[in-house]
Write a protein that holds these residues in place. Sequence first.
Motif, PDB file in Angstrom:
ATOM      1  N   GLU A   1      40.661  44.322  58.078  1.00 26.15           N
ATOM      2  CA  GLU A   1      40.084  45.188  58.941  1.00 26.15           C
ATOM      3  C   GLU A   1      39.560  44.449  60.095  1.00 26.15           C
ATOM      4  O   GLU A   1      38.548  43.592  59.964  1.00 26.15           O
ATOM      5  CB  GLU A   1      39.132  46.266  58.286  1.00 26.15           C
ATOM      6  N   ASN A   2      39.713  44.328  61.292  1.00 28.19           N
ATOM      7  CA  ASN A   2      39.045  43.990  62.418  1.00 28.19           C
ATOM      8  C   ASN A   2      39.117  42.235  61.975  1.00 28.19           C
ATOM      9  O   ASN A   2      37.967  41.639  62.483  1.00 28.19           O
ATOM     10  CB  ASN A   2      37.825  44.207  62.785  1.00 28.19           C
ATOM     11  N   GLY A   3      39.966  41.784  61.690  1.00 28.01           N
ATOM     12  CA  GLY A   3      40.009  40.244  61.602  1.00 28.01           C
ATOM     13  C   GLY A   3      39.454  39.916  60.224  1.00 28.01           C
ATOM     14  O   GLY A   3      39.378  38.678  59.961  1.00 28.01           O
ATOM     15  N   GLU A   4      39.025  40.955  59.297  1.00 27.93           N
ATOM     16  CA  GLU A   4      37.990  40.348  58.303  1.00 27.93           C
ATOM     17  C   GLU A   4      38.752  40.809  56.906  1.00 27.93           C
ATOM     18  O   GLU A   4      39.140  41.836  57.045  1.00 27.93           O
ATOM     19  CB  GLU A   4      36.670  41.029  58.350  1.00 27.93           C
ATOM     20  N   VAL A   5      38.741  39.827  55.880  1.00 32.74           N
ATOM     21  CA  VAL A   5      39.519  40.300  54.608  1.00 32.74           C
ATOM     22  C   VAL A   5      38.177  41.180  53.954  1.00 32.74           C
ATOM     23  O   VAL A   5      37.220  40.601  53.652  1.00 32.74           O
ATOM     24  CB  VAL A   5      39.668  39.120  53.794  1.00 32.74           C
ATOM     25  N   VAL A   6      38.674  42.415  53.577  1.00 31.96           N
ATOM     26  CA  VAL A   6      37.712  43.222  52.888  1.00 31.96           C
ATOM     27  C   VAL A   6      38.124  43.548  51.699  1.00 31.96           C
ATOM     28  O   VAL A   6      37.134  43.835  50.859  1.00 31.96           O
ATOM     29  CB  VAL A   6      37.978  44.774  54.040  1.00 31.96           C
ATOM     30  N   GLY A   7      39.326  43.360  51.198  1.00 34.36           N
ATOM     31  CA  GLY A   7      39.787  43.461  49.821  1.00 34.36           C
ATOM     32  C   GLY A   7      40.825  42.674  49.449  1.00 34.36           C
ATOM     33  O   GLY A   7      41.696  42.459  50.176  1.00 34.36           O
ATOM     34  N   CYS A   8      41.037  42.255  48.143  1.00 34.38           N
ATOM     35  CA  CYS A   8      42.167  41.804  47.737  1.00 34.38           C
ATOM     36  C   CYS A   8      42.615  42.013  46.223  1.00 34.38           C
ATOM     37  O   CYS A   8      41.776  42.590  45.470  1.00 34.38           O
ATOM     38  CB  CYS A   8      41.848  39.900  47.756  1.00 34.38           C
ATOM     39  N   CYS A   9      43.792  41.763  45.947  1.00 30.27           N
ATOM     40  CA  CYS A   9      44.445  42.249  44.727  1.00 30.27           C
ATOM     41  C   CYS A   9      45.664  41.241  44.342  1.00 30.27           C
ATOM     42  O   CYS A   9      46.316  41.058  45.149  1.00 30.27           O
ATOM     43  CB  CYS A   9      44.838  43.735  44.553  1.00 30.27           C
ATOM     44  N   ALA A  10      45.659  40.716  43.095  1.00 35.03           N
ATOM     45  CA  ALA A  10      46.788  39.889  42.809  1.00 35.03           C
ATOM     46  C   ALA A  10      47.491  40.599  41.527  1.00 35.03           C
ATOM     47  O   ALA A  10      47.057  41.241  40.568  1.00 35.03           O
ATOM     48  CB  ALA A  10      46.266  38.490  42.239  1.00 35.03           C
ATOM     49  N   LEU A  11      48.735  40.334  41.653  1.00 30.67           N
ATOM     50  CA  LEU A  11      49.679  40.768  40.393  1.00 30.67           C
ATOM     51  C   LEU A  11      50.503  39.378  40.238  1.00 30.67           C
ATOM     52  O   LEU A  11      51.081  38.785  40.959  1.00 30.67           O
ATOM     53  CB  LEU A  11      50.822  41.660  40.922  1.00 30.67           C
TER      54      LEU A  11
END
Length: 208
Positions: free
Chosen positions: A105-115
């Motif tokens: 969001e707005n160039g910023e990583v706000v969340g992540c998830c890996a599989l």
Amino acid sequence: MIIVFIILFVILYYLSLSRASSRQGYYNFDSIFLFIFLFIRIIHAIISEESNIHKQLPGIIRKAVIEDVTPMKDLINSYAKKEIMLPRSVGELYENIRNFYVYEENGEVVGCCALQVVWEDLAEILSFAVKPECTGMGIGSMLLDASIEEGKNIGVKRAFTLTYVPEFFERQGFSKVEKASLPHKVWVGCIKCPKFPDCNEIALLRYL
Ligand SMILES: CC(=O)SCCNC(=O)CCNC(=O)[C@H](O)C(C)(C)COP(=O)(O)OP(=O)(O)OC[C@H]1O[C@@H](n2cnc3c(N)ncnc32)[C@H](O)[C@@H]1OP(=O)(O)O
């Protein structure tokens, strides 16, 4: 939209009441059908408005790229410091970058998830985090959906996770299972964990 339907519903109700009284108590079936139609439309509009909450988020879900590694590491390790998650090194993140989705969001990583595929038909959901100030907005659900969808597309049949937040995963269709029911391969990751073997993480599994 919902308000328009409700206003129409109320107008029709009063119109049909006045008609009914002028016809000595007989209701007009056309009005009854219109009532039912409007009622269904109102419920439908409410439900789709609720499910649109996720779509109204300004950011995007996308596959992670190399430059996301540093913000992902900061996010994951901020929770790892609180012992909510396992820490990840920059090296591990580079190696597994293709497993990750991020929410930006707005160039910023706000969340992540890996599989991560671990066995013939089994994958693990891991390194799943959303910035504290952005939780509860649907970002986690979107990230999980994207990871699960990708898993399905490559033939994964079951996804599991080891977590301290089983309630979140139960809401997403996962069910608690005995850790011992997971293949031995899964324990390779556990052995690397500083908490091993006294870990209270709960195992949950979902059929995709
Ligand atoms: C596999 C692993 O990596 S396990 C580690 C999981 N990560 C963490 O525990 C780190 C800290 N927590 C987080 O980063 C986030 O809270 C996440 C990733 C768990 C969830 O992300 P969010 O963006 O908050 O999820 P989202 O907003 O989609 O929530 C969906 C629903 O789950 C609920 N929920 C969210 N977090 C939790 C929680 N910790 N416990 C119980 N329910 C929760 C929400 O209230 C919401 O309910 P609703 O649909 O009735 O409104």
